[in-house]
Design a protein around this motif. Structure first.
Motif, short mmCIF file in Angstrom:
data_model
loop_
_atom_site.label_atom_id
_atom_site.label_comp_id
_atom_site.label_asym_id
_atom_site.label_seq_id
_atom_site.Cartn_x
_atom_site.Cartn_y
_atom_site.Cartn_z
N ALA A 132 0.86 -1.19 0.00
CA ALA A 132 0.00 0.00 0.00
C ALA A 132 0.89 1.24 0.00
O ALA A 132 2.12 1.13 0.04
CB ALA A 132 -0.90 0.01 1.23
N ASP A 133 0.26 2.39 -0.03
CA ASP A 133 0.96 3.65 0.16
C ASP A 133 0.87 4.04 1.63
O ASP A 133 -0.16 3.83 2.28
CB ASP A 133 0.35 4.76 -0.70
CG ASP A 133 0.56 4.52 -2.18
OD1 ASP A 133 -0.34 4.89 -2.97
OD2 ASP A 133 1.60 3.95 -2.57
N TYR A 134 1.95 4.63 2.15
CA TYR A 134 1.99 5.04 3.54
C TYR A 134 2.37 6.52 3.62
O TYR A 134 3.30 6.97 2.93
CB TYR A 134 2.99 4.19 4.34
CG TYR A 134 2.52 2.76 4.48
CD1 TYR A 134 2.73 1.84 3.46
CD2 TYR A 134 1.85 2.34 5.64
CE1 TYR A 134 2.27 0.54 3.58
CE2 TYR A 134 1.40 1.03 5.76
CZ TYR A 134 1.61 0.14 4.73
OH TYR A 134 1.16 -1.15 4.85
N TYR A 135 1.65 7.24 4.46
CA TYR A 135 1.89 8.67 4.63
C TYR A 135 2.09 9.00 6.11
O TYR A 135 1.37 8.48 6.97
CB TYR A 135 0.70 9.48 4.12
CG TYR A 135 0.46 9.36 2.64
CD1 TYR A 135 -0.35 8.36 2.12
CD2 TYR A 135 1.05 10.26 1.75
CE1 TYR A 135 -0.56 8.25 0.76
CE2 TYR A 135 0.85 10.16 0.38
CZ TYR A 135 0.04 9.15 -0.11
OH TYR A 135 -0.18 9.04 -1.46
N CYS A 136 3.04 9.87 6.38
CA CYS A 136 3.18 10.38 7.73
C CYS A 136 2.52 11.76 7.78
O CYS A 136 2.24 12.39 6.75
CB CYS A 136 4.64 10.48 8.15
SG CYS A 136 5.67 11.57 7.12
N SER A 137 2.26 12.21 8.99
CA SER A 137 1.71 13.54 9.21
C SER A 137 2.23 14.04 10.54
O SER A 137 2.47 13.25 11.46
CB SER A 137 0.18 13.50 9.21
OG SER A 137 -0.36 14.78 9.46
N SER A 138 2.40 15.32 10.66
CA SER A 138 2.88 15.90 11.91
C SER A 138 2.20 17.23 12.18
O SER A 138 1.90 18.00 11.26
CB SER A 138 4.39 16.11 11.86
OG SER A 138 4.85 16.81 13.02
N TYR A 139 2.00 17.49 13.45
CA TYR A 139 1.61 18.83 13.87
C TYR A 139 2.76 19.77 13.54
O TYR A 139 3.93 19.39 13.61
CB TYR A 139 1.32 18.86 15.37
CG TYR A 139 1.04 20.24 15.90
CD1 TYR A 139 2.04 20.99 16.53
CD2 TYR A 139 -0.22 20.80 15.78
CE1 TYR A 139 1.79 22.26 17.00
CE2 TYR A 139 -0.48 22.08 16.26
CZ TYR A 139 0.53 22.80 16.87
OH TYR A 139 0.28 24.06 17.33
N THR A 140 2.42 21.01 13.16
CA THR A 140 3.45 21.99 12.88
C THR A 140 3.14 23.28 13.60
O THR A 140 1.98 23.63 13.78
CB THR A 140 3.59 22.24 11.36
OG1 THR A 140 4.47 23.35 11.15
CG2 THR A 140 2.24 22.55 10.72
N SER A 141 4.18 23.97 13.99
CA SER A 141 3.98 25.23 14.71
C SER A 141 3.43 26.33 13.80
O SER A 141 3.01 27.37 14.28
CB SER A 141 5.29 25.69 15.36
OG SER A 141 6.30 25.82 14.39
N SER A 142 3.45 26.09 12.50
CA SER A 142 2.79 27.01 11.58
C SER A 142 1.31 27.03 11.91
O SER A 142 0.69 25.99 12.06
CB SER A 142 2.99 26.54 10.14
OG SER A 142 2.12 27.20 9.26
#
Lengths: 120, 112
Positions: free
Chosen positions: B86-96
Motif C-alpha cells: 500500500a501507500d503510507y503517509y506520515c503527518s505531523s503537527y506543525t507550529s505554523s
C-alpha cells in the motif's frame, strides 16, 4: 464508532463552483474536542490540507493559504454535517477530496473520498 | 508549507521487516510527539495506523510500530505480508498556524 459519509458531484466545469458535504455519525460537528477537515489528494500535490471548521464556544474556520480566497467550509448543526465549497475552479483543482475528523491530534476517520474532475 | 520527506518506495519479501522514514524540521516532527501514520490501499481512503509517534489504535496489527529520532520519524512493518502492500503517509503537527498539520510525500510499499 464515528463514520463520515461524503456526497457531491464529481464533475465541474472550469471557473464554476463545486460543493461537497460530509455527514457525521457517531460524533457531533459541535464537539468541543474535534475539528472537521477537508483534505485533497492529487498526483501532483500529494495530500493537501485545505481547511477546517470547529466549535470552541463559538465557530472557527481556518483555510490553507493556497485556496483561502476561494474556499468556504460551513457546519450544519441541524443535519450534523459540514460542507466544502470551492469557487473559480481550474483543472489544477482536480483531485480526490476527503473529509476527516481531527481528534485530538490525528485524522481519524476519513470519508470515502470523492473524485472531483474539473473539465469542460 | 513544505511536505515531510519520505522515500518514494520501499520493498521487502514476505516475513521481512521494512522501515519508512519521514523527515521534517524542528518546527514539526522534531518539535512535537504528534506524528501519525496512514495506510492507503488503491482507491481507498487513508487509514490511521500510528498516532503520537508510537501508539497503535485498537485493531491495528502489532506488526506496525513507530518511533522518532530528532527530526525524523519512522514506521516499521515487521513480518511483512502481502496485505501490507500500500501507500503510507506520515503527518505531523506543525507550529505554523495554518495549516496546523503537514503530510509526508508518501511511500509505496511493495511486497516482493
Amino acid at each position: 464508532q464515528v463514520q463520515l459519509q461524503q456526497s457531491g458531484p464529481g464533475l465541474v466545469k472550469p471557473s464554476q463552483t463545486f460543493s461537497l458535504t460530509c455527514a457525521i455519525s457517531g460524533d457531533s460537528v459541535s464537539s468541543n474536542s474535534a475539528t472537521w477537515n477537508w483534505i485533497r489528494q492529487s498526483p501532483s500535490r500529494g495530500l493537501e490540507w485545505l481547511g477546517r471548521t470547529y466549535y470552541r464556544s463559538k465557530w472557527y474556520n481556518d483555510y490553507a493559504v493556497s485556496v483561502k480566497s476561494r474556499i468556504t467550509i460551513n457546519p450544519d448543526t441541524s443535519k450534523n454535517q459540514f460542507s466544502l465549497q470551492l469557487n473559480s475552479v481550474t483543472p489544477e483543482d482536480t483531485a480526490v477530496y476527503y473529509c476527516a475528523r481531527l481528534a485530538p491530534r490525528w485524522f481519524d476517520p476519513w470519508g470515502q473520498g470523492t473524485l472531483v474532475t474539473v473539465s469542460s | 508549507q513544505s511536505a515531510l520527506t519520505q522515500p518514494a518506495s520501499v520493498s521487502g519479501s514476505p516475513g521481512q521487516s521494512i522501515t519508512i522514514s519521514c523527515t521534517g524540521t524542528s518546527s514539526d516532527v522534531g518539535g512535537y510527539n504528534y506524528v501519525s501514520w496512514y495506510q492507503q490501499h488503491p482507491g481507498k481512503a487513508p487509514k490511521l495506523m500510528i498516532y503520537d509517534v508510537s501508539n497503535r489504535p485498537s485493531g491495528v496489527s502489532n506488526r506496525f510500530s513507530g518511533s522518532k529520532s530528532g527530526n525524523t520519524a519512522s514506521l516499521t512493518i515487521s513480518g511483512l505480508q502481502a496485505e501490507d502492500e500500500a501507500d503510507y503517509y506520515c503527518s505531523s503537527y506543525t507550529s505554523s498556524s495554518t495549516p496546523p498539520y503537514v503530510f509526508g510525500t508518501g511511500t509505496k510499499v511493495t511486497v516482493l
